[in-house]
Design a protein around this motif. Structure first.
Motif, mmCIF file in Angstrom:
data_model
loop_
_atom_site.group_PDB
_atom_site.id
_atom_site.type_symbol
_atom_site.label_atom_id
_atom_site.label_comp_id
_atom_site.label_asym_id
_atom_site.label_seq_id
_atom_site.Cartn_x
_atom_site.Cartn_y
_atom_site.Cartn_z
ATOM 1 N N THR A 75 0.804 -1.182 -0.063
ATOM 2 C CA THR A 75 -0.158 -0.109 -0.101
ATOM 3 C C THR A 75 0.901 1.239 0.018
ATOM 4 O OG1 THR A 75 -2.101 -0.980 1.153
ATOM 5 C CG2 THR A 75 -1.645 1.359 1.198
ATOM 6 N N ARG A 76 0.579 2.236 -0.978
ATOM 7 C CA ARG A 76 1.617 3.379 -1.055
ATOM 8 C C ARG A 76 0.823 4.250 -1.430
ATOM 9 N NH1 ARG A 76 7.284 3.249 -2.102
ATOM 10 N NH2 ARG A 76 8.080 0.975 -1.658
ATOM 11 N N TRP A 77 1.331 5.639 -1.253
ATOM 12 C CA TRP A 77 0.529 7.011 -1.498
ATOM 13 C C TRP A 77 1.123 7.170 -3.034
ATOM 14 C CZ3 TRP A 77 -3.450 9.565 0.318
ATOM 15 C CH2 TRP A 77 -3.831 9.350 1.654
ATOM 16 N N VAL A 78 0.086 7.423 -3.810
ATOM 17 C CA VAL A 78 0.424 7.600 -5.393
ATOM 18 C C VAL A 78 -0.240 8.844 -6.081
ATOM 19 C CG1 VAL A 78 0.050 6.418 -7.945
ATOM 20 C CG2 VAL A 78 0.624 5.088 -5.703
ATOM 21 N N GLU A 79 0.284 9.695 -6.559
ATOM 22 C CA GLU A 79 -0.154 10.700 -7.511
ATOM 23 C C GLU A 79 -0.156 10.428 -8.933
ATOM 24 O OE1 GLU A 79 1.787 14.453 -6.662
ATOM 25 O OE2 GLU A 79 1.802 14.147 -4.294
ATOM 26 N N GLY A 80 -1.476 10.897 -9.541
ATOM 27 C CA GLY A 80 -1.371 10.862 -11.004
ATOM 28 C C GLY A 80 -2.900 11.578 -11.478
ATOM 29 N N PHE A 95 -11.316 3.658 -12.758
ATOM 30 C CA PHE A 95 -10.807 4.576 -13.815
ATOM 31 C C PHE A 95 -9.107 4.416 -13.859
ATOM 32 C CE2 PHE A 95 -10.612 6.232 -9.294
ATOM 33 C CZ PHE A 95 -9.415 6.902 -8.958
ATOM 34 N N GLU A 96 -8.688 4.884 -14.701
ATOM 35 C CA GLU A 96 -7.223 4.706 -15.054
ATOM 36 C C GLU A 96 -6.395 6.099 -14.643
ATOM 37 O OE1 GLU A 96 -6.572 3.561 -19.046
ATOM 38 O OE2 GLU A 96 -7.860 1.639 -18.946
ATOM 39 N N LEU A 97 -5.353 5.638 -14.308
ATOM 40 C CA LEU A 97 -4.421 6.651 -13.608
ATOM 41 C C LEU A 97 -3.192 6.885 -14.445
ATOM 42 C CD1 LEU A 97 -4.937 8.612 -11.225
ATOM 43 C CD2 LEU A 97 -3.479 7.203 -9.984
ATOM 44 N N THR A 98 -2.870 7.766 -14.921
ATOM 45 C CA THR A 98 -1.327 7.940 -15.834
ATOM 46 C C THR A 98 -0.620 8.927 -15.049
ATOM 47 O OG1 THR A 98 -2.460 9.584 -17.077
ATOM 48 C CG2 THR A 98 -2.463 7.418 -18.075
ATOM 49 N N ASP A 99 0.848 9.153 -15.602
ATOM 50 C CA ASP A 99 1.555 9.857 -14.699
ATOM 51 C C ASP A 99 1.717 9.648 -13.217
ATOM 52 O OD1 ASP A 99 1.845 11.010 -17.521
ATOM 53 O OD2 ASP A 99 0.541 12.746 -16.963
ATOM 54 N N SER A 100 1.690 8.537 -13.117
ATOM 55 C CA SER A 100 1.802 8.177 -11.471
ATOM 56 C C SER A 100 3.258 8.040 -11.026
ATOM 57 C CB SER A 100 1.130 6.582 -11.501
ATOM 58 O OG SER A 100 0.081 6.440 -12.204
ATOM 59 N N ARG A 101 3.357 8.584 -9.710
ATOM 60 C CA ARG A 101 4.595 8.786 -9.007
ATOM 61 C C ARG A 101 4.265 8.403 -7.389
ATOM 62 N NH1 ARG A 101 5.694 15.127 -10.323
ATOM 63 N NH2 ARG A 101 3.810 15.229 -9.127
ATOM 64 N N SER A 102 5.413 7.751 -7.265
ATOM 65 C CA SER A 102 5.326 7.476 -5.794
ATOM 66 C C SER A 102 6.782 7.542 -5.072
ATOM 67 C CB SER A 102 4.781 5.967 -5.636
ATOM 68 O OG SER A 102 4.886 5.625 -4.128
ATOM 69 N N LEU A 129 -3.524 9.466 -3.910
ATOM 70 C CA LEU A 129 -4.476 8.168 -3.585
ATOM 71 C C LEU A 129 -3.417 7.033 -2.516
ATOM 72 C CD1 LEU A 129 -6.201 7.522 -6.879
ATOM 73 C CD2 LEU A 129 -7.209 8.586 -4.845
ATOM 74 N N ALA A 130 -3.966 6.504 -1.662
ATOM 75 C CA ALA A 130 -3.379 5.763 -0.873
ATOM 76 C C ALA A 130 -3.997 4.298 -1.465
ATOM 77 C CB ALA A 130 -3.626 5.449 0.564
ATOM 78 N N VAL A 131 -3.069 3.472 -2.239
ATOM 79 C CA VAL A 131 -3.750 2.537 -2.890
ATOM 80 C C VAL A 131 -2.905 1.230 -2.728
ATOM 81 C CG1 VAL A 131 -4.512 3.809 -5.056
ATOM 82 C CG2 VAL A 131 -2.240 2.823 -4.962
ATOM 83 N N SER A 132 -3.740 0.017 -2.687
ATOM 84 C CA SER A 132 -2.972 -1.249 -2.595
ATOM 85 C C SER A 132 -2.604 -1.831 -3.899
ATOM 86 C CB SER A 132 -3.865 -2.356 -1.914
ATOM 87 O OG SER A 132 -3.304 -3.654 -1.688
#
Length: 741
Positions: A75-80, A95-102, A129-132
């Motif tokens: 589980t990480r925090w991700v921006e996108g 939905f789909e997330l692009t340009d993701s960064r962690s 987002l905090a995602v698994s």
């Protein structure tokens, strides 16, 4: 040149069947050989190698972009940024997330995100987002949909479920999402989602019942933007300008032909961009562009050249398109029409031009649907006879014109209201037809018979008067009524289906079929309908002699209602009758009940002292030629201890791991008494329960038991009574499955 283009297409298509991708060294060698062959006029072979090399390089790039195995399950925090059109489901949003960064982690370019109970998400927004995170995976059955291949074709490098999140920036340049919001807000007589599917290619708003109706009547292509829609719009624009020029209404200083061709292609391209530019749309735009270019130069185009160029154009842009069933259906449908209309010695009448294509398409796509494992609609020719012109000439023009005129609220909304009413009337007719004749899921056909059916199909599509043409009919019928290989007397074929975090096993003797558990159901996601029922059909099962539900938990009995609606069941037995739907007519599990089918022995057991659902599981022992299988449901340690006092507690060749390998089951005393040679575990990959527990796996390993895990190996197929090694679905190697355990 055509030979070279054909060779290029073969090279690009070969990717679909590769068990593994060549190494970088081999790819460099292939490119060097291809360049060396060009001066010697062996350009077809050179083009073949170029196509194969490009496809492999593109596929390797997609594989390299998958989530790092070290991050799987974390589980990480991700921006996108949100791209595409977010899909609202009954349980949340996807939905789909692009340009993701962690932080301190490289993430794939595209991540498919599910947010249970999530808020409204708009395309173009930026989220934290905090995602698994999970590596791309999916259920893998012998005749089912390949989710892993689909995810790779979409270049999705990871899937994720949201734990928490916050919006960082509002939507920007999200014009497609804005159009969808406007469409969903108008009054279209309850068919707003259908209009969004027609205009934008977004079918996420259609109900499951609508999709079932479309599938049963073979009209899915009408609500998913295809080449027909693109070609129709381009033809309307071209015809409008040509008509204006013919009657002197077009400016004389503007040459009408270049303008007609340019505006027609612009309309096709604009509609394609509005629809998301999927594979059918790409193919249609390429073909429309080629036709218009040749028309502009006053040259005869021919019949197969545009299709070949369109095929190569789509595959060069996206070599992974060949992994999607829609790619094959799209190009096969066009090829069938070309073959049917080419070479005719005279024009067809209006009636013939209207009716014959529907029957020809039904015949031509039969072997394609068969090899793809898709349902076949027997009512499709009749349904499309009405639906195609109704959508093309009434609903689609009104929908597109209404969408374009939405800035004029009264006019645009009125046109969309009319379009919605026309679509609602069509759905009523299609639903009636689907009730009369549901979609047919044919049984598995041996490869040799499939090739004969393909040859028969080609013969039937040839013009009248071609010698031996009518021989195609009996050749086609070989695939409709193939000889079924029966299970030998005294043996039972056992298939543990891959249904994720749940369980379902099919047991077939020579003349009887038993289903042990029916797969899970969560909300509207019913794997009984999606996996179990189609698998039964593919194995040639059209009725069940018994459906045995170990207990009433949703992961074991959730799909039972869908099975009961889909085929006749002679008898339903359950270990927890009070928790099962009353309409099933479930009979209680009775310890000691025995019966024989075709030389195979069956016996039931249930702990009489059970006080909860898992412990009440109905246990089934099967014996075939001295080889034993024990199916235990979700019994716990206490039930296992009670089982040891029963006559069924004897050494067992095959054991279904109790409770998916939970720590609360598979006790040491139980395993030592049974001493299973092989163990079947049915569970979901990365499940939240930690099944199977490491301690349980250690116990199996200490006994020398061979473990077959559905999450790692997919469905398992064994022949009980033959003392032979089983077959697992993942043993069929494909390059996109290499990265999984």
């Amino acid at each position: 040149m055509k030979t070279g283009m054909f060779a290029l297409a073969l090279g690009l298509l070969a990717l679909r069947w590769l068990p593994a991708l060549p190494s970088t060294g081999w790819l460099v060698m292939l490119l060097v050989v291809a360049l060396m062959l060009l001066p010697f006029r062996t350009y077809p072979l050179a083009f073949l190698l170029f196509g194969l090399s490009w496809a492999c390089l593109s596929a390797q790039s997609a594989l390299d972009d998958r989530l790092d195995p070290a991050l799987d399950g974390q589980t990480r925090w991700v921006e996108g940024r949100v791209t595409g059109l977010p899909q609202r489901t009954g349980e949340g949003v996807r939905f789909e997330l692009t340009d993701s960064r962690s932080r301190k982690a490289r993430l794939p370019k595209r991540i498919r995100v599910s947010w249970r109970g999530g808020p409204e998400v708009r395309s173009g927004e930026r989220w934290r987002l905090a995602v698994s995170l999970k590596r791309p995976s999916g259920l893998l059955n012998f005749h089912g949909f390949d989710q892993e291949a689909w995810l790779l074709a979409q270049r999705i490098g990871a899937t994720a479920s949201v734990k928490d999140g916050e919006r960082l920036a509002p939507a920007r340049n999200a014009w497609r999402d804005s159009v969808r919001q406007r469409l969903m807000a108008v009054d279209a007589q309850g068919r707003e989602a259908g209009l969004a599917a027609l205009v934008l290619g977004d079918g996420s708003g259609l109900a499951a019942e609508d999709w079932q109706v479309l599938q049963a009547t073979g009209t899915v292509h009408l609500l998913v933007i295809s080449g027909q829609h693109i070609g129709l719009l381009a033809g309307l624009v071209y015809g409008l300008i040509a008509g204006l020029a013919r009657y002197g209404c077009w400016p004389r200083t503007w040459p009408w032909l270049p303008w007609a061709c340019g505006l027609a292609f612009g309309a096709a391209l604009g509609y394609g961009l509005l629809a998301g530019f999927g594979v059918p749309v790409q193919r249609a735009c390429v073909m429309v562009g080629l036709v218009l270019v040749w028309r502009l130069r006053f040259r005869h185009l021919g019949v197969w050249w545009p299709l070949l160029l369109a095929l190569n154009g789509v595959l060069i842009l996206e070599p992974l398109a060949s992994l999607q069933p829609g790619f094959w259906l799209s190009f096969a449908a066009v090829a069938v029409l070309i073959l049917a209309f080419a070479g005719r010695l005279g024009p067809w009448s209006v009636w013939q031009a209207w009716t014959r294509p529907q029957w020809l398409i039904a015949i031509g796509l039969f072997p394609v649907l068969l090899v793809l494992g898709l349902p076949i609609s027997l009512s499709a020719p009749l349904a499309n006879l009405v639906a195609v012109p109704w959508i093309s000439l009434v609903v689609l023009p009104l929908a597109l014109l209404g969408t374009a005129l939405l800035p004029l609220p009264w006019l645009g909304e009125s046109l969309l209201w009319l379009a919605g009413g026309a679509l609602a009337g069509l759905f009523e007719g299609l639903a009636w037809l689907a009730g009369l004749q549901p979609a047919w899921v044919p049984a598995e056909v041996p490869l040799g018979y499939w090739w004969l059916s393909l040859l028969g199909t080609v013969l039937l599509l040839l013009p009248n008067g071609v010698p031996l043409r009518l021989l195609g009919l009996p050749m086609l019928l070989l695939a409709v009524f193939p000889p079924q290989e029966r299970v030998p007397h005294g043996q039972v074929e056992v298939v543990q289906l891959d249904v994720g975090q749940g369980q379902s096993l099919i047991l077939r003797t020579r003349h009887h079929t038993l289903l042990y558990d029916a797969g899970p159901r969560t909300g509207t996601f019913d794997l009984g309908a999606r996996v179990v029922l189609p698998s039964l059909r593919k194995f040639g099962v059209d009725r069940l002699d018994m459906m045995l539900l170990s207990h009433a938990d949703a992961d074991h009995a959730g799909g039972a209602a869908a099975i009961a609606r889909g085929m006749p069941i002679q008898r339903v037995v359950g270990g927890e009758v009070e928790g099962l739907p009353a309409f099933l007519g479930t009979q209680p599990c009775v310890s000691g009940e025995q019966w024989q089918w075709d030389g195979v022995s069956f016996e039931l057991w249930q702990w009489p002292g059970a006080d909860n659902g898992n412990a009440k599981s109905c246990v089934l022992q099967v014996q075939a030629n001295g080889e034993r299988l024990l199916l235990t449901g979700d019994i716990d340690r206490a039930a296992e201890q009670a089982f040891l006092a029963s006559p069924l507690a004897v050494p067992t060749d095959w054991l279904q791991a109790p409770h998916h390998g939970s720590r609360s089951s598979s006790s040491k005393a139980f395993l030592q008494r049974l001493a299973p040679g092989s163990v079947l575990i049915s569970r979901g990959r990365g499940n939240a329960f930690g099944h199977p527990h490491p301690q349980v796996l250690q116990r199996y390993q200490a006994l020398g038991s061979q473990v077959y895990d559905s999450a790692e190996q997919g469905a398992v197929r064994l022949q009980l009574g033959a003392f032979a090694a089983p077959v697992v679905a993942r043993s069929q190697r494909r390059f996109w499955r290499e990265g999984l355990p």
